[in-house]
Motif scaffolding. Sequence first.
Motif, PDB file in Angstrom:
ATOM      1  N   ALA A   1     -30.700  40.692   0.223  1.00 56.43           N
ATOM      2  CA  ALA A   1     -29.898  39.700   0.946  1.00 56.43           C
ATOM      3  C   ALA A   1     -28.556  39.459   0.269  1.00 56.43           C
ATOM      4  N   GLY A   2     -28.557  39.407  -1.058  1.00 58.76           N
ATOM      5  CA  GLY A   2     -27.307  39.181  -1.774  1.00 58.76           C
ATOM      6  C   GLY A   2     -26.326  40.326  -1.592  1.00 58.76           C
TER       7      GLY A   2
ATOM      8  N   LYS B   1     -24.869  40.149   1.885  1.00 58.22           N
ATOM      9  CA  LYS B   1     -23.840  39.111   1.964  1.00 58.22           C
ATOM     10  C   LYS B   1     -22.542  39.583   1.313  1.00 58.22           C
ATOM     11  N   ASP B   2     -22.664  40.350   0.229  1.00 56.10           N
ATOM     12  CA  ASP B   2     -21.479  40.871  -0.452  1.00 56.10           C
ATOM     13  C   ASP B   2     -20.771  41.966   0.353  1.00 56.10           C
TER      14      ASP B   2
ATOM     15  N   GLN C   1     -14.647  38.414  -4.788  1.00 52.73           N
ATOM     16  CA  GLN C   1     -14.989  38.730  -3.411  1.00 52.73           C
ATOM     17  C   GLN C   1     -14.887  40.227  -3.160  1.00 52.73           C
TER      18      GLN C   1
ATOM     19  N   ALA D   1     -25.435  29.358   0.220  1.00 50.88           N
ATOM     20  CA  ALA D   1     -25.451  30.764   0.650  1.00 50.88           C
ATOM     21  C   ALA D   1     -24.975  30.917   2.086  1.00 50.88           C
TER      22      ALA D   1
ATOM     23  N   SER E   1     -32.616  35.459   1.833  1.00 46.27           N
ATOM     24  CA  SER E   1     -31.358  34.713   1.748  1.00 46.27           C
ATOM     25  C   SER E   1     -30.700  35.047   0.431  1.00 46.27           C
ATOM     26  N   SER E   2     -29.375  35.170   0.451  1.00 44.78           N
ATOM     27  CA  SER E   2     -28.672  35.404  -0.805  1.00 44.78           C
ATOM     28  C   SER E   2     -28.834  34.211  -1.741  1.00 44.78           C
TER      29      SER E   2
END
Length: 434
Positions: free
Chosen positions: A111-112, A115-116, A27, A433, A389-390
């Motif tokens: 997107a990924g 999100k990260d 994370q 996701a 989207s991720s």
Amino acid sequence: MKLRSRIAAPVAAFVLAGLTATACAPQTAANDASKDEKSGTLRVWLFQEVNNDPKKKVVDQAIAAFTQQHGEAEVEVEYIPVETRAQRIKAAFNDPKSAPDLIEYGNTDTAGYVKDGGLADISKEFGDWAEAKDTDPTATRSVTVAGKVYGAPFFVGVRALYYRTDVFTELGLQPPKTQAELVSTAKRIRQAKPELYGIAVGGAYTYGAMPFIWANGGELAEESGGTYTSAIDSAAARKGIETYTSLFGDDNCPAAKCAAMGGNATVTAFASGTAAMAIGGDFSHRAVEAGAVKGKYAVVPLPGVKEGEIAPAFAGGNNIGVLKSSTHRTLAVDLMKRFAGKDAQRGLFDAMGFLPTYTDVRAEVAKKDPFVEPFVRTLAAGTKFVPASSGWGQIDASTVLPTMFQEIVSGKKDVAAASGDAAKKMNTAFSDAG
């Protein structure tokens, strides 16, 4: 000007396709920068090209203009291999102290990375940037997630139809004007010249197959309230899948050989002279020029379902983003604008052949180089992008769509069953996701 640059090894070839990170990482650490320094060293990670010198020259020119304006700033550029970008960038998100201020990244990664928690929201700066108003809408979508902007488009790449002019002249053929004509022309060539594929296609060539789905009115997914649901099993999408998979077989491109081929393999088949047609990118030009078909080919937009239509192409390419952890946000945004600005994109086209993301600059380069005209027409006709989207990263990494195509061309499943199974896998990824 103070500039330091270095190249990370090992070096590998970079083939534009719309890049997707697949590596896992812990994370992301909390990485909101608490200060905005107006001096010091900005660190930049850019992708290394096969021949990196032309790109470095353009980058250095952009940095020179930046440091002339910001005399107290220094810029350190590191050129990193594309193949290891996922691990390095994820690690940077987790360790803000060692992270760069700016990164180049594949547009399907947006997107990924959002999100990260790695990319900074620069919506206001992008909206206030005069040059950004001329950016192609699809390119703008490639840096947009949930209505917020997380970078600037750096360059774009699309695919069109390469065809052998010598073969077409010998057989009295014209470039196909519809997808039905494309199929029939390919099979006619194969019948007349069994040593050739009529058109080289690949079961693992996702971005070559997508235009067939989109041309028939299908979509990869539908979005509602920020949530994506697969549409790959819709009636319209299935029509496109049927058209594309009809090109696999002994009457064009035998499934035993072509089911496993990806985009590079199909372009190689064309360049080597074993295929009369192929779907290739503007970025495939040099590979084709270096092959056996040099001087014996031309390019037209991939046709749509009806005559006069151009099939929507996937808008691949790369972006430049500011990291959320940067302690030089204002400077980093200004440097991003230098790298992704019109002057730099003109330079990248001249140096590397990368298509600009600005509609007015693309019109300029099309007049300069007739080869890019079919690709510019394709862009002007309207392009498409993958779901923001991720979950798309997981879908791509899990080869959901190639598996679907391969199941169909191998005869293991019909279109309905294979697309239905693919839709379930896609929906699981979208759900995971969030």
